[in-house]
Scaffold this motif. Structure first.
Motif, PDB file in Angstrom:
ATOM      1  N   LYS A 105       0.824  -1.215   0.000  1.00 56.38           N
ATOM      2  CA  LYS A 105       0.000   0.000   0.000  1.00 56.38           C
ATOM      3  C   LYS A 105       0.853   1.257   0.000  1.00 56.38           C
ATOM      4  CE  LYS A 105      -4.137  -1.972   2.152  1.00 56.38           C
ATOM      5  NZ  LYS A 105      -5.013  -2.002   3.355  1.00 56.38           N
ATOM      6  N   ALA A 106       2.081   1.133   0.522  1.00 53.92           N
ATOM      7  CA  ALA A 106       3.000   2.280   0.538  1.00 53.92           C
ATOM      8  C   ALA A 106       3.767   2.411  -0.764  1.00 53.92           C
ATOM      9  CB  ALA A 106       3.978   2.139   1.707  1.00 53.92           C
ATOM     10  N   GLY A 107       3.504   1.520  -1.724  1.00 52.63           N
ATOM     11  CA  GLY A 107       4.126   1.623  -3.038  1.00 52.63           C
ATOM     12  C   GLY A 107       5.410   0.837  -3.199  1.00 52.63           C
ATOM     13  N   ILE A 108       5.731  -0.045  -2.247  1.00 49.20           N
ATOM     14  CA  ILE A 108       6.945  -0.851  -2.345  1.00 49.20           C
ATOM     15  C   ILE A 108       6.692  -1.993  -3.326  1.00 49.20           C
ATOM     16  CG2 ILE A 108       8.605  -2.269  -1.098  1.00 49.20           C
ATOM     17  CD1 ILE A 108       8.620   0.729  -0.359  1.00 49.20           C
ATOM     18  N   GLU A 109       7.518  -2.107  -4.365  1.00 49.23           N
ATOM     19  CA  GLU A 109       7.308  -3.097  -5.422  1.00 49.23           C
ATOM     20  C   GLU A 109       8.290  -4.262  -5.381  1.00 49.23           C
ATOM     21  OE1 GLU A 109       7.357  -0.888  -9.047  1.00 49.23           O
ATOM     22  OE2 GLU A 109       5.425   0.090  -8.663  1.00 49.23           O
ATOM     23  N   LEU A 110       9.290  -4.215  -4.499  1.00 49.77           N
ATOM     24  CA  LEU A 110      10.264  -5.302  -4.414  1.00 49.77           C
ATOM     25  C   LEU A 110       9.585  -6.626  -4.062  1.00 49.77           C
ATOM     26  CD1 LEU A 110      13.270  -3.793  -2.407  1.00 49.77           C
ATOM     27  CD2 LEU A 110      13.346  -4.681  -4.731  1.00 49.77           C
ATOM     28  N   PRO A 111      10.205  -7.751  -4.404  1.00 41.37           N
ATOM     29  CA  PRO A 111       9.693  -9.031  -3.909  1.00 41.37           C
ATOM     30  C   PRO A 111       9.704  -9.040  -2.367  1.00 41.37           C
ATOM     31  CG  PRO A 111      11.320  -9.383  -5.637  1.00 41.37           C
ATOM     32  CD  PRO A 111      11.369  -7.925  -5.297  1.00 41.37           C
ATOM     33  N   ILE A 112       8.625  -9.516  -1.790  1.00 45.22           N
ATOM     34  CA  ILE A 112       8.504  -9.545  -0.325  1.00 45.22           C
ATOM     35  C   ILE A 112       8.162 -10.960   0.121  1.00 45.22           C
ATOM     36  CG2 ILE A 112       7.259  -8.676   1.695  1.00 45.22           C
ATOM     37  CD1 ILE A 112       6.619  -6.142   0.087  1.00 45.22           C
ATOM     38  N   MET A 113       9.017 -11.540   0.949  1.00 38.99           N
ATOM     39  CA  MET A 113       8.739 -12.856   1.508  1.00 38.99           C
ATOM     40  C   MET A 113       8.056 -12.705   2.862  1.00 38.99           C
ATOM     41  SD  MET A 113      11.189 -16.184   2.169  1.00 38.99           S
ATOM     42  CE  MET A 113      12.185 -15.565   3.506  1.00 38.99           C
ATOM     43  N   VAL A 114       7.013 -13.496   3.081  1.00 40.46           N
ATOM     44  CA  VAL A 114       6.317 -13.535   4.368  1.00 40.46           C
ATOM     45  C   VAL A 114       6.840 -14.754   5.122  1.00 40.46           C
ATOM     46  CG1 VAL A 114       4.084 -13.627   5.524  1.00 40.46           C
ATOM     47  CG2 VAL A 114       4.300 -12.446   3.318  1.00 40.46           C
ATOM     48  N   LEU A 115       7.522 -14.517   6.224  1.00 42.87           N
ATOM     49  CA  LEU A 115       8.237 -15.577   6.929  1.00 42.87           C
ATOM     50  C   LEU A 115       7.326 -16.538   7.684  1.00 42.87           C
ATOM     51  CD1 LEU A 115      11.091 -13.287   8.258  1.00 42.87           C
ATOM     52  CD2 LEU A 115      11.420 -15.223   6.706  1.00 42.87           C
ATOM     53  N   HIS A 116       6.202 -16.050   8.171  1.00 44.24           N
ATOM     54  CA  HIS A 116       5.340 -16.912   8.992  1.00 44.24           C
ATOM     55  C   HIS A 116       3.874 -16.709   8.607  1.00 44.24           C
ATOM     56  CE1 HIS A 116       4.593 -18.593  13.347  1.00 44.24           C
ATOM     57  NE2 HIS A 116       4.056 -19.340  12.402  1.00 44.24           N
ATOM     58  N   PRO A 117       3.526 -17.074   7.378  1.00 41.62           N
ATOM     59  CA  PRO A 117       2.142 -16.883   6.930  1.00 41.62           C
ATOM     60  C   PRO A 117       1.196 -17.919   7.533  1.00 41.62           C
ATOM     61  CG  PRO A 117       3.365 -18.071   5.266  1.00 41.62           C
ATOM     62  CD  PRO A 117       4.355 -17.731   6.346  1.00 41.62           C
ATOM     63  N   GLN A 118      -0.053 -17.539   7.610  1.00 42.20           N
ATOM     64  CA  GLN A 118      -1.097 -18.456   8.056  1.00 42.20           C
ATOM     65  C   GLN A 118      -2.032 -18.733   6.879  1.00 42.20           C
ATOM     66  OE1 GLN A 118      -0.796 -19.538  11.381  1.00 42.20           O
ATOM     67  NE2 GLN A 118       1.087 -18.363  11.100  1.00 42.20           N
ATOM     68  N   SER A 119      -2.579 -19.934   6.834  1.00 44.16           N
ATOM     69  CA  SER A 119      -3.390 -20.327   5.684  1.00 44.16           C
ATOM     70  C   SER A 119      -4.591 -19.406   5.471  1.00 44.16           C
ATOM     71  CB  SER A 119      -3.852 -21.779   5.834  1.00 44.16           C
ATOM     72  OG  SER A 119      -4.596 -21.962   7.030  1.00 44.16           O
ATOM     73  N   TYR A 120      -5.093 -18.821   6.528  1.00 45.45           N
ATOM     74  CA  TYR A 120      -6.224 -17.904   6.444  1.00 45.45           C
ATOM     75  C   TYR A 120      -5.925 -16.727   5.514  1.00 45.45           C
ATOM     76  CZ  TYR A 120      -9.702 -14.453   7.926  1.00 45.45           C
ATOM     77  OH  TYR A 120     -10.709 -13.515   7.944  1.00 45.45           O
ATOM     78  N   ASN A 121      -4.635 -16.371   5.401  1.00 44.47           N
ATOM     79  CA  ASN A 121      -4.243 -15.183   4.639  1.00 44.47           C
ATOM     80  C   ASN A 121      -3.743 -15.487   3.226  1.00 44.47           C
ATOM     81  OD1 ASN A 121      -2.936 -14.428   7.760  1.00 44.47           O
ATOM     82  ND2 ASN A 121      -4.577 -13.182   6.880  1.00 44.47           N
ATOM     83  N   PHE A 122      -3.849 -16.726   2.777  1.00 45.24           N
ATOM     84  CA  PHE A 122      -3.209 -17.080   1.510  1.00 45.24           C
ATOM     85  C   PHE A 122      -3.784 -16.329   0.303  1.00 45.24           C
ATOM     86  CE2 PHE A 122      -1.473 -21.471   2.981  1.00 45.24           C
ATOM     87  CZ  PHE A 122      -0.444 -20.816   3.628  1.00 45.24           C
ATOM     88  N   GLU A 123      -5.078 -16.117   0.270  1.00 43.29           N
ATOM     89  CA  GLU A 123      -5.641 -15.343  -0.850  1.00 43.29           C
ATOM     90  C   GLU A 123      -5.114 -13.914  -0.832  1.00 43.29           C
ATOM     91  OE1 GLU A 123      -9.688 -15.429  -1.969  1.00 43.29           O
ATOM     92  OE2 GLU A 123      -9.986 -17.547  -1.483  1.00 43.29           O
ATOM     93  N   GLU A 124      -5.024 -13.343   0.356  1.00 40.71           N
ATOM     94  CA  GLU A 124      -4.509 -11.977   0.488  1.00 40.71           C
ATOM     95  C   GLU A 124      -3.049 -11.909   0.048  1.00 40.71           C
ATOM     96  OE1 GLU A 124      -4.796  -8.389   3.799  1.00 40.71           O
ATOM     97  OE2 GLU A 124      -4.664 -10.468   4.484  1.00 40.71           O
ATOM     98  N   ILE A 125      -2.295 -12.945   0.353  1.00 38.63           N
ATOM     99  CA  ILE A 125      -0.897 -13.005  -0.086  1.00 38.63           C
ATOM    100  C   ILE A 125      -0.816 -12.956  -1.599  1.00 38.63           C
ATOM    101  CG2 ILE A 125       1.015 -14.643  -0.339  1.00 38.63           C
ATOM    102  CD1 ILE A 125       0.703 -15.303   2.618  1.00 38.63           C
ATOM    103  N   ILE A 126      -1.600 -13.779  -2.272  1.00 34.91           N
ATOM    104  CA  ILE A 126      -1.572 -13.813  -3.740  1.00 34.91           C
ATOM    105  C   ILE A 126      -2.084 -12.504  -4.331  1.00 34.91           C
ATOM    106  CG2 ILE A 126      -2.591 -14.928  -5.772  1.00 34.91           C
ATOM    107  CD1 ILE A 126      -2.423 -17.578  -4.192  1.00 34.91           C
TER     108      ILE A 126
END
Length: 369
Positions: free
Chosen positions: A74-95
């Protein structure tokens, strides 16, 4: 810098650049660098940090949770970002936000593959984590066969990297353990690369790994605490520059007589005439009760002033007997003349806990000459 007129955390982006370049110099220039900016950029200002690192040429960013990655997008950062400890509930939001999850178990890998298929993804980048001894998250070596089947059995996802996390890379007494972790990781990764027919990025080194085991840099290294000026040992601390200086001011000065008390529970009782100052910062700001009752102190006009009595939620009191100062004068909690590591040790903790615990209600001020 002008003197502080309220409680502020000054964030020096020049120091961040120094630390980035120093750490970058420790590995071959072909090795990629992932900057860990979780926990608001280790308690600083994550957007300012991410933008500065982008300009410096960092290859990847890493956050702990999905919401942190979304805020960077949302702040405009376009670099690849890895999420170290994702939860399955958030997978759609991740994609939906083009974030890249670390997948650390059969359950989360299957769940993410299912979500990727549902959203009609192909070769969506994921990062596969192995547990080589830290025993927090990660596939074990005995799960390699299952992992092969899952990765080769779908085109919905593709491994962007294989990685693990060193447990004690800063501790030379644990060198044998660390080398065994590195060897185990190399063995597991080799087996999977042969099975997949392509080579994802490999990475295992954290900040102390970069400094102590540069031969294990592989394709990428991750640095968190080092970027913010801490090297996990005194020698490296001297080569790095802490980016944060926590400052406040004197709100009020009191003259105590022998027998007068200070603060809740009368935890401090003056044994002689004593001059005290009240500061507008407390445990709700991240300076916890463990620093009170003389355990730690602050810097007032170049002089050390111990914290007395119990730290309050929004205030703490210091002994300024013999120190020339006035109401409104600047006070340094940590940074500059008082290293955050030294302050943290007086509270029986570490710099990580101190700097990441500074409340978001403390104003951040960006400094860049």
């Amino acid at each position: 810098m002008p003197k502080a007129r309220e409680t502020v955390l000054e964030i020096d982006l020049n120091a961040l650049e120094h630390n980035y370049r120093y750490l970058r110099s420790k590995v071959d220039q072909t090795v990629k660098m992932m900057a860990v900016v979780k926990a608001f950029g280790y308690g600083s200002d994550v957007v300012a940090i991410a933008k500065k690192l982008t300009g410096l040429g960092v290859d990847y960013l890493a956050v702990a949770y999905t919401s942190e990655g979304v805020s960077l997008r949302k702040a405009g950062i376009e670099l690849p970002i890895m999420v170290l400890h994702p939860q399955s509930y958030n997978f759609e939001e991740i994609i939906n936000n083009c974030l890249e999850p670390s997948l650390y178990s059969e359950f989360v890998l299957k769940e993410f593959i299912a979500t990727a298929k549902k959203l009609k993804q192909k070769h969506y980048p994921v990062h596969i984590k192995f547990n080589t001894g830290l025993n927090r998250l990660g596939f074990s070596e005995k799960e390699t066969g299952t992992l092969k089947e899952l990765l080769t059995g779908t085109d919905a996802v593709k491994a962007a990297s294989f990685f693990s996390h060193l447990a004690a890379s800063e501790d030379w007494k644990e060198r044998e353990f660390t080398l065994e972790q590195i060897y185990t990781f190399k063995r597991i990764a080799s087996q999977l690369v042969d099975a997949l027919g392509y080579r994802p990025l490999l990475h295992i080194c954290n900040t102390s790994g970069i400094l102590n085991y540069p031969e294990a840099a592989f394709d990428m290294v991750r640095t968190g605490i080092g970027l913010y000026g801490f090297g996990n040992e005194q020698q490296e601390d001297q080569r790095l520059q802490p980016i944060g200086t926590l400052k406040t001011i004197i709100s009020q000065i009191h003259e105590l007589q022998k027998g007068d008390s200070v603060g809740y529970n009368r935890a401090f009782i003056a044994s002689k005439p004593t001059k005290t100052a009240t500061l507008p910062i407390g445990h709700a700001d991240g300076i916890n009760r463990q620093y009170g009752n003389g355990r730690a102190g602050v810097i007032v006009n170049g002089n050390y002033a111990p914290i007395i009595g119990n730290v309050c939620m929004d205030m703490l009191m210091i002994d300024i007997t013999g120190i020339e100062c006035e109401e409104g004068d600047e006070v340094i909690i940590f940074g500059g003349p008082q290293h955050a590591t030294a302050f943290a040790e007086k509270g029986n903790t570490i710099s990580y806990e101190l700097i990441t615990g500074i409340s978001q209600r403390v104003k951040r001020v960006i400094v860049e000459k």
